[in-house]
Write a protein that holds these residues in place. Sequence first.
Motif, PDB file in Angstrom:
ATOM      1  N   VAL A  25     -74.202  35.240  27.898  1.00  0.00           N
ATOM      2  CA  VAL A  25     -73.441  35.612  29.149  1.00  0.00           C
ATOM      3  C   VAL A  25     -72.095  36.132  29.113  1.00  0.00           C
ATOM      4  N   ARG A  26     -71.134  35.342  28.251  1.00  0.00           N
ATOM      5  CA  ARG A  26     -70.000  35.591  28.381  1.00  0.00           C
ATOM      6  C   ARG A  26     -69.777  36.841  27.658  1.00  0.00           C
ATOM      7  N   GLU A  27     -70.639  37.000  26.832  1.00  0.00           N
ATOM      8  CA  GLU A  27     -70.427  38.588  25.970  1.00  0.00           C
ATOM      9  C   GLU A  27     -70.880  39.631  26.889  1.00  0.00           C
ATOM     10  N   ALA A  28     -71.919  39.396  27.531  1.00  0.00           N
ATOM     11  CA  ALA A  28     -72.318  40.315  28.532  1.00  0.00           C
ATOM     12  C   ALA A  28     -71.359  40.751  29.566  1.00  0.00           C
ATOM     13  N   TYR A  29     -70.788  39.950  30.124  1.00  0.00           N
ATOM     14  CA  TYR A  29     -70.101  40.004  31.254  1.00  0.00           C
ATOM     15  C   TYR A  29     -68.482  40.373  30.767  1.00  0.00           C
ATOM     16  N   ARG A  30     -68.174  40.262  29.521  1.00  0.00           N
ATOM     17  CA  ARG A  30     -66.920  40.719  29.006  1.00  0.00           C
ATOM     18  C   ARG A  30     -67.248  42.126  28.862  1.00  0.00           C
ATOM     19  N   ARG A  31     -68.488  42.848  28.609  1.00  0.00           N
ATOM     20  CA  ARG A  31     -68.915  44.082  28.662  1.00  0.00           C
ATOM     21  C   ARG A  31     -68.729  44.821  29.978  1.00  0.00           C
ATOM     22  N   TRP A  32     -69.446  44.021  30.931  1.00  0.00           N
ATOM     23  CA  TRP A  32     -69.625  44.465  32.224  1.00  0.00           C
ATOM     24  C   TRP A  32     -68.350  44.559  33.157  1.00  0.00           C
ATOM     25  N   THR A  61     -66.534  23.860  56.095  1.00  0.00           N
ATOM     26  CA  THR A  61     -65.443  24.760  55.654  1.00  0.00           C
ATOM     27  C   THR A  61     -65.412  24.936  54.203  1.00  0.00           C
ATOM     28  N   ARG A  62     -65.884  23.874  53.528  1.00  0.00           N
ATOM     29  CA  ARG A  62     -65.699  23.778  52.008  1.00  0.00           C
ATOM     30  C   ARG A  62     -66.836  24.645  51.269  1.00  0.00           C
ATOM     31  N   VAL A  63     -66.583  25.679  50.806  1.00  0.00           N
ATOM     32  CA  VAL A  63     -67.375  26.687  49.975  1.00  0.00           C
ATOM     33  C   VAL A  63     -67.135  26.730  48.875  1.00  0.00           C
ATOM     34  N   LEU A  64     -68.185  26.798  47.923  1.00  0.00           N
ATOM     35  CA  LEU A  64     -68.127  26.904  46.555  1.00  0.00           C
ATOM     36  C   LEU A  64     -68.842  28.233  46.236  1.00  0.00           C
ATOM     37  N   GLU A  65     -68.229  29.076  45.588  1.00  0.00           N
ATOM     38  CA  GLU A  65     -69.108  30.489  45.096  1.00  0.00           C
ATOM     39  C   GLU A  65     -69.285  30.200  43.617  1.00  0.00           C
ATOM     40  N   VAL A  66     -70.429  30.193  43.206  1.00  0.00           N
ATOM     41  CA  VAL A  66     -70.792  29.855  41.830  1.00  0.00           C
ATOM     42  C   VAL A  66     -71.108  31.182  41.270  1.00  0.00           C
ATOM     43  N   GLY A  67     -70.533  31.468  40.180  1.00  0.00           N
ATOM     44  CA  GLY A  67     -70.774  32.874  39.530  1.00  0.00           C
ATOM     45  C   GLY A  67     -69.885  34.131  40.321  1.00  0.00           C
ATOM     46  N   VAL A  68     -68.751  33.562  40.679  1.00  0.00           N
ATOM     47  CA  VAL A  68     -68.086  34.595  41.732  1.00  0.00           C
ATOM     48  C   VAL A  68     -67.832  35.804  41.137  1.00  0.00           C
ATOM     49  N   GLY A  69     -67.882  36.208  39.906  1.00  0.00           N
ATOM     50  CA  GLY A  69     -67.744  37.494  39.280  1.00  0.00           C
ATOM     51  C   GLY A  69     -66.556  38.147  39.541  1.00  0.00           C
ATOM     52  N   THR A  70     -66.313  39.194  40.006  1.00  0.00           N
ATOM     53  CA  THR A  70     -65.219  40.023  40.187  1.00  0.00           C
ATOM     54  C   THR A  70     -64.656  39.748  41.905  1.00  0.00           C
ATOM     55  N   LEU A  88     -68.149  31.793  34.292  1.00  0.00           N
ATOM     56  CA  LEU A  88     -68.097  31.554  32.732  1.00  0.00           C
ATOM     57  C   LEU A  88     -67.349  32.695  32.162  1.00  0.00           C
ATOM     58  N   SER A  89     -67.293  33.723  32.955  1.00  0.00           N
ATOM     59  CA  SER A  89     -66.580  34.918  32.210  1.00  0.00           C
ATOM     60  C   SER A  89     -65.009  34.893  32.572  1.00  0.00           C
ATOM     61  N   ARG A  90     -64.226  34.972  31.648  1.00  0.00           N
ATOM     62  CA  ARG A  90     -62.887  35.170  31.804  1.00  0.00           C
ATOM     63  C   ARG A  90     -62.519  36.577  32.497  1.00  0.00           C
ATOM     64  N   GLU A  91     -63.205  37.459  31.684  1.00  0.00           N
ATOM     65  CA  GLU A  91     -62.914  39.036  32.304  1.00  0.00           C
ATOM     66  C   GLU A  91     -63.210  39.298  33.496  1.00  0.00           C
ATOM     67  N   MET A  92     -64.348  38.615  33.990  1.00  0.00           N
ATOM     68  CA  MET A  92     -64.754  38.801  35.479  1.00  0.00           C
ATOM     69  C   MET A  92     -63.828  38.053  36.546  1.00  0.00           C
ATOM     70  N   LEU A  93     -63.266  36.953  35.892  1.00  0.00           N
ATOM     71  CA  LEU A  93     -62.513  36.205  36.611  1.00  0.00           C
ATOM     72  C   LEU A  93     -60.889  36.766  37.074  1.00  0.00           C
ATOM     73  N   GLU A  94     -60.666  37.470  35.944  1.00  0.00           N
ATOM     74  CA  GLU A  94     -59.424  38.264  35.928  1.00  0.00           C
ATOM     75  C   GLU A  94     -59.526  39.551  37.023  1.00  0.00           C
ATOM     76  N   LYS A  95     -60.721  40.045  37.103  1.00  0.00           N
ATOM     77  CA  LYS A  95     -60.866  40.923  38.300  1.00  0.00           C
ATOM     78  C   LYS A  95     -60.660  40.368  39.687  1.00  0.00           C
ATOM     79  N   ALA A  96     -61.260  39.108  39.604  1.00  0.00           N
ATOM     80  CA  ALA A  96     -61.254  38.319  41.118  1.00  0.00           C
ATOM     81  C   ALA A  96     -60.060  37.883  41.216  1.00  0.00           C
ATOM     82  N   ARG A  97     -59.191  37.732  40.419  1.00  0.00           N
ATOM     83  CA  ARG A  97     -57.767  37.300  40.636  1.00  0.00           C
ATOM     84  C   ARG A  97     -56.889  38.333  41.154  1.00  0.00           C
TER      85      ARG A  97
END
Length: 228
Positions: A25-32, A61-70, A88-97
Motif C-alpha cells: 500500500v505504501r509503495e503504491a501510494y508513494r507512486r500515486w 463533532t469528533r470525526v476520524l477520516e481513515v485513509g485521508v489520502g491527499t 499509511l502513506s507519508r507522500e499522500m499525507l504531505e499533500k494533505a498537509r
Amino acid sequence: MGRGPLLSADPLRDHKRAVLDADSVREAYRRWAGVYDAVFGGVSAPGRRRAVEAVNGLPGTRVLEVGVGTGLALPKYRRDKRVVGVDLSREMLEKARDRVAGERLSHVEGLLEMDAESMAFADASFDIAVAMFTASVVPDAKRLFAEMSRVVRPGGHLLFVNHFSAQDGPRWWVERAMAPLARVLGWHPDFATTDLLDGTAIVEAIEPCAPIGLFTLVRVRNGAAGGD
Ligand SMILES: C[S@@+](CC[C@H](N)C(=O)[O-])C[C@H]1O[C@@H](n2cnc3c(N)ncnc32)[C@H](O)[C@@H]1O
C-alpha cells in the motif's frame, strides 16, 4: 450464477486475489501521490461529496477520516466538525498537509501517519469515522471495520464510500480478471460488501452514488448501546 443481494455471500471467490500488505500500500501510494488528484479526484468527487454531506448531517463533532489520502474531502467538512485524518502513506499525507496549510483548514486537528487497522486512539475517541475509497485498499477490511468501531463511541456512526464489485455481468468478469493486479493498482478491484461487513454490523443504509452507481455509501450505526 445467482444474482444475490448486495450483502449476500459470494460463492464465486475462487479467482486469484493478490495480497495487499502495508508495504505494498505504501509503495503504491508513494507512486500515486503526485497524480492522485488529477487521475481520481474527478470521478470520485460525487461519492466523496455524498459521504461528507452525510457526516456533516450527523450528531457529534469528533470525526476520524481513515485513509485521508491527499485530503480531498477536508475542505468539505462543516467547520464545527473537528477532523483527524490518518493514512499509511507519508507522500499522500504531505499533500494533505499542504492542502490544510494552503486553505487554512483550522477544523483539521491532526493528520497522522498511522495504520487504520491498528490505531493509537483510545476507545470511543470519536463520534464518527469515515473511510472514503479506502476499505478496498487496506490489507484487511474487516480489521479496519473492527478498529473504526472500537475508536467510535457506541451509538456513533461509521461511513464507507467505495466501489463494490458487481454480482455478475461484464463488470463482474473485468473486476475478477483485474484481481491479481491489486498490488500494482493499490486496491482490490473485486472488493465486495462481504469483505467489509459481517452479519453483526448494524447497517442503516446502502445508497448508490453518482456517477451511474459506480460507488456506494454504506452507513453503519456503531454498536447497540447509547447513541443520539
Ligand atoms: C484510494 S486512496 C483514498 C484517499 C481519500 N480517502 C480520497 O477520498 O481520495 C486510499 C488511501 O488509503 C490509504 N490506506 C490504505 N491502507 C491503509 C491503512 N491500513 N491505514 C491507513 N491508511 C491506509 C492509502 O495510503 C491511500 O492514501
